[in-house]
Each structure stands twice: as C-alpha cells, then as structure tokens.
Scaffold this motif. Structure first.
Motif, short mmCIF file in Angstrom:
data_model
loop_
_atom_site.label_atom_id
_atom_site.label_comp_id
_atom_site.label_asym_id
_atom_site.label_seq_id
_atom_site.Cartn_x
_atom_site.Cartn_y
_atom_site.Cartn_z
N HIS A 1 0.85 -1.18 0.00
CA HIS A 1 0.00 0.00 0.00
C HIS A 1 0.89 1.24 0.00
O HIS A 1 2.05 1.19 0.44
CB HIS A 1 -0.91 0.01 1.23
CG HIS A 1 -1.73 -1.23 1.39
ND1 HIS A 1 -2.78 -1.54 0.57
CD2 HIS A 1 -1.62 -2.26 2.27
CE1 HIS A 1 -3.30 -2.70 0.93
NE2 HIS A 1 -2.61 -3.17 1.95
N VAL A 2 0.34 2.37 -0.46
CA VAL A 2 1.12 3.61 -0.57
C VAL A 2 0.40 4.76 0.13
O VAL A 2 -0.79 4.99 -0.10
CB VAL A 2 1.36 3.99 -2.04
CG1 VAL A 2 2.19 5.27 -2.14
CG2 VAL A 2 2.06 2.86 -2.79
N ILE A 3 1.13 5.47 0.98
CA ILE A 3 0.65 6.71 1.60
C ILE A 3 1.38 7.86 0.92
O ILE A 3 2.61 7.84 0.81
CB ILE A 3 0.94 6.73 3.11
CG1 ILE A 3 0.21 5.59 3.82
CG2 ILE A 3 0.53 8.08 3.72
CD1 ILE A 3 0.59 5.45 5.29
N VAL A 4 0.63 8.86 0.47
CA VAL A 4 1.24 10.01 -0.22
C VAL A 4 1.11 11.26 0.66
O VAL A 4 0.03 11.57 1.17
CB VAL A 4 0.57 10.27 -1.58
CG1 VAL A 4 1.17 11.50 -2.25
CG2 VAL A 4 0.71 9.05 -2.49
N CYS A 5 2.23 11.97 0.83
CA CYS A 5 2.25 13.20 1.62
C CYS A 5 2.87 14.32 0.78
O CYS A 5 3.82 14.09 0.05
CB CYS A 5 3.08 13.01 2.89
SG CYS A 5 2.51 11.69 3.98
N ASN A 6 2.32 15.52 0.90
CA ASN A 6 2.80 16.68 0.16
C ASN A 6 3.46 17.67 1.11
O ASN A 6 2.81 18.23 1.98
CB ASN A 6 1.63 17.36 -0.57
CG ASN A 6 2.05 18.65 -1.23
OD1 ASN A 6 3.09 18.72 -1.86
ND2 ASN A 6 1.24 19.70 -1.07
N ALA A 7 4.77 17.89 0.95
CA ALA A 7 5.53 18.72 1.89
C ALA A 7 5.54 20.21 1.54
O ALA A 7 5.99 21.02 2.35
CB ALA A 7 6.96 18.22 1.99
N ASP A 8 5.06 20.58 0.34
CA ASP A 8 5.04 22.00 -0.06
C ASP A 8 6.42 22.65 0.02
O ASP A 8 6.53 23.85 0.31
CB ASP A 8 4.05 22.79 0.80
CG ASP A 8 2.61 22.58 0.37
OD1 ASP A 8 2.38 22.37 -0.83
OD2 ASP A 8 1.72 22.58 1.24
N ASP A 9 7.49 21.87 -0.20
CA ASP A 9 8.85 22.39 -0.10
C ASP A 9 9.13 23.03 1.26
O ASP A 9 9.97 23.93 1.39
CB ASP A 9 9.14 23.41 -1.22
CG ASP A 9 9.54 22.73 -2.51
OD1 ASP A 9 10.34 21.78 -2.47
OD2 ASP A 9 9.05 23.14 -3.58
N ASP A 10 8.44 22.58 2.28
CA ASP A 10 8.55 23.13 3.63
C ASP A 10 9.26 22.09 4.52
O ASP A 10 8.69 21.05 4.83
CB ASP A 10 7.15 23.42 4.17
CG ASP A 10 7.17 24.01 5.57
OD1 ASP A 10 8.22 23.96 6.23
OD2 ASP A 10 6.11 24.51 6.01
N PRO A 11 10.51 22.36 4.95
CA PRO A 11 11.25 21.39 5.76
C PRO A 11 10.53 21.00 7.05
O PRO A 11 10.60 19.83 7.46
CB PRO A 11 12.57 22.12 6.06
CG PRO A 11 12.74 23.06 4.93
CD PRO A 11 11.34 23.52 4.60
N GLU A 12 9.84 21.94 7.67
CA GLU A 12 9.14 21.62 8.92
C GLU A 12 7.98 20.65 8.66
O GLU A 12 7.78 19.67 9.40
CB GLU A 12 8.60 22.89 9.57
CG GLU A 12 7.92 22.64 10.91
CD GLU A 12 7.47 23.92 11.59
OE1 GLU A 12 6.76 23.82 12.62
OE2 GLU A 12 7.80 25.02 11.11
#
Length: 333
Positions: A94-105
């Motif tokens: 299974h795959v979980i996708v997360c979007n970081a918005d180029d934000d290190p925090e």
C-alpha cells in the motif's frame, strides 16, 4: 457475527494453518495449483478477511510505504506517484502520499508520523532542511530512496533526470532556430534544490559550448509570485532575450499566463521551451516544445529500489540513477 479465522479456512480447505499463512503471504514455492484453488475457494465461501494488523505485528512489516513529494502540483510528481502506486499494487504494498510543499518543517512532521505508523520504507523528494533526520534513518538502515534531488551529505539511492543534458537539448534547439539571446527562468534557488541548480549550471555550460554569451540578466531563479516581475525586467532590457527556457512546469504556466495577458506572440515575439512535458502541451496554441522526463519509468525504478531494500535483497551499494531526457519539438520555437 462470528469472526472467520484462519483456522476456519484451513478446516474447510483441508490444509494446515501454516499452509493458509503461506498462501496469504504469496509463498507458493511448494504449493500445488490444486491446493491454491481449494484455499481460494474456501476464502471466498467463508468471506475471510485477513487481519492485517495482526499480520504486521507478527511479521514486523506493514506492507506499506510512503511517498513524500516536495510539491504535488508538479505534473512530474503526480506521474512518479502513479508509477510507484502501480508497482506497489502489483507487489502487494500500500502507498501513503504526503505533500511537503517544499517546507522542511512540514516534511519533518511527515517523516516522524510515518515512522510512528511503521511504514516499511519511504520514497522522498527531499528538501535540504532535514539532513540530520535523514541521517538517522540511513544510520538505522531504514529503507529510503530519493527522487529528483541529491543530498550530498547522505549516501542514499537517488533517481533523477540528467538535468544538464535536458537543458543542453533545449539550448541547442534554440540555437538551431537562430536564437542567440536565450534566457532561463526557474523557481527559487534559495534551498539549492538539485534540478534547479543543475539546470542553471547546464544552461551556462550549454551556452558556452555553443558559442553564446552568458548574461546574468538572462538567468533567474525566483519564487512563482515574482515570475511576472522577472519577465517585465527581462523583456524591457535594451537587448531582451528572444527565447526563454522555463525550468519546470509551474514556471511554464506562469510564462504562458504572462504572454497571453500581454498579447505576446509565440514563437514570433518570443520562443519558448519548457522542461517537463505538461499534459496540455499538445492542446495549447501554439503546441509547446518541451523536454520530457521519463517520469513513469523513474517512479517505477524508485519503487523497485525501495521494495528490494525492504526485502533485504540489496548488496549495500548506493547509486545515483540518471535518466535520459527527450526533446519533443512542436510549434513554440
């Protein structure tokens, strides 16, 4: 309603619990086709659903990986995700996708959350702000693959484009069409993101090799909100560029919006090439010349590398996998 157990399935199929377990984990090496059919029929008849949580605790694996993308708005990112998901689905993950918005925090929060959820590995488009956190993962032998971006301080398998060649193909094509004043605009260089830096360096090398003058005022790495101001500056120069290379798809869209609002004719007033073959390239008027990345191939390779690591089938060697760009000539040049 009584919960159907693995023992119930084994009893109906006439096999042992261990055989059912081997079937559920796709270990068919010593299992006949007739046995597999009996087990499948028993599962369907009883409506048995495996307890994935219990299996994960027992196997110390969740059969789940995560993808952390820097910016999910990039068409390249969505294609890579699709390829990763397809490959993982073929292999029971299974795959979980997360979007970081180029934000290190934001990226760091996702990493900690995903580790708490005990994902088996991660494919990441890394920012430059969490080197220590990634070092801890590497030191702990946590399965990790980077896409699109190199972090020099870390030894991690990385999949990315040959960015310098991608830019060379574009600049050479501009030169063949008679352009000498060629500009490049990419997104901000503040975080030293690999493709942005390599495309700028590739631009300088290509211009030099092709005997063209490198002018600082033709080279810009800015946030998307400043693209309009950047174009105003470039095109108001005494000798404005006659051709521009958009460093990625988001920059390309901002340039297209700008030329439409100002009724600038492409390619007569300004020739244009974009890195990334955007879905609308063939339906825009004029059709857009682009440098395509093999995104699906790259995503599949990243998934293969990660699952091989998870299954402990790697030799321990770390590699940078560069993929070939392809110039697709249309009408904007």
């Amino acid at each position: 309603m009584k919960r159907i157990t693995i023992q119930d399935v084994a009893r109906l199929a006439g096999v042992s619990k261990s055989t059912i377990s081997q079937y559920l984990n796709k270990r068919y090496d010593y299992m006949s086709e007739e046995t597999k059919k009996r087990i499948e029929a028993a599962i369907n008849e009883l409506g048995y659903e495996p307890n994935f949580i219990a299996r994960s605790l027992k196997q110390k694996k969740t059969s789940t990986i995560a993808v952390i993308v820097a910016n999910i708005l990039h068409s390249f990112s969505t294609k890579v995700i699709r390829a990763v998901e397809d490959y993982c689905n073929e292999n029971g993950f299974h795959v979980i996708v997360c979007n970081a918005d180029d934000d290190p925090e934001k990226e760091a929060n996702y990493i900690r959350m995903l580790r708490a959820k005990q994902v088996d590995g991660m494919i990441v488009f890394p920012t430059s702000g969490n080197i220590q956190l990634y070092k801890e993962l590497v030191d702990g032998n946590f399965p990790l693959v980077f896409v699109d971006r190199i972090i020099q301080e870390l030894s991690v398998d990385t999949v990315l484009l040959d960015n310098e060649k991608a830019v060379y193909l574009a600049i050479r094509h501009f030169r063949e069409r008679g352009h000498e004043r060629i500009g490049i605009i990419t997104t901000s260089l503040h975080h030293r993101v690999t493709p942005r830096v390599e495309r700028i360096e590739g631009y300088k090398k290509a211009m030099f090799e092709l005997g063209l003058a490198v002018r600082d005022e033709y080279i810009k790495g800015v946030d998307l909100t400043y693209i309009e101001d950047t174009l105003d500056f470039m095109l108001s120069l005494k000798e404005p560029p006659t051709a521009i290379l958009a460093g990625n798809d988001l920059v390309l869209m901002e340039i297209l919006k700008y030329v439409k609002e100002r009724k600038i004719n492409i390619p007569d007033d300004l020739a244009l090439i974009g890195v990334d073959d955007v879905p609308f390239a063939t339906i825009f008027t004029p059709k857009l010349t682009t440098v395509a990345q093999p995104a699906f191939e790259m995503g599949r390779r990243a998934a293969q590398l990660l699952l091989t690591k998870i299954n402990n089938e790697r030799s321990g060697l770390v590699n940078i996998y560069r993929f070939e760009p392809m110039l697709i000539v249309r009408d904007s040049t």
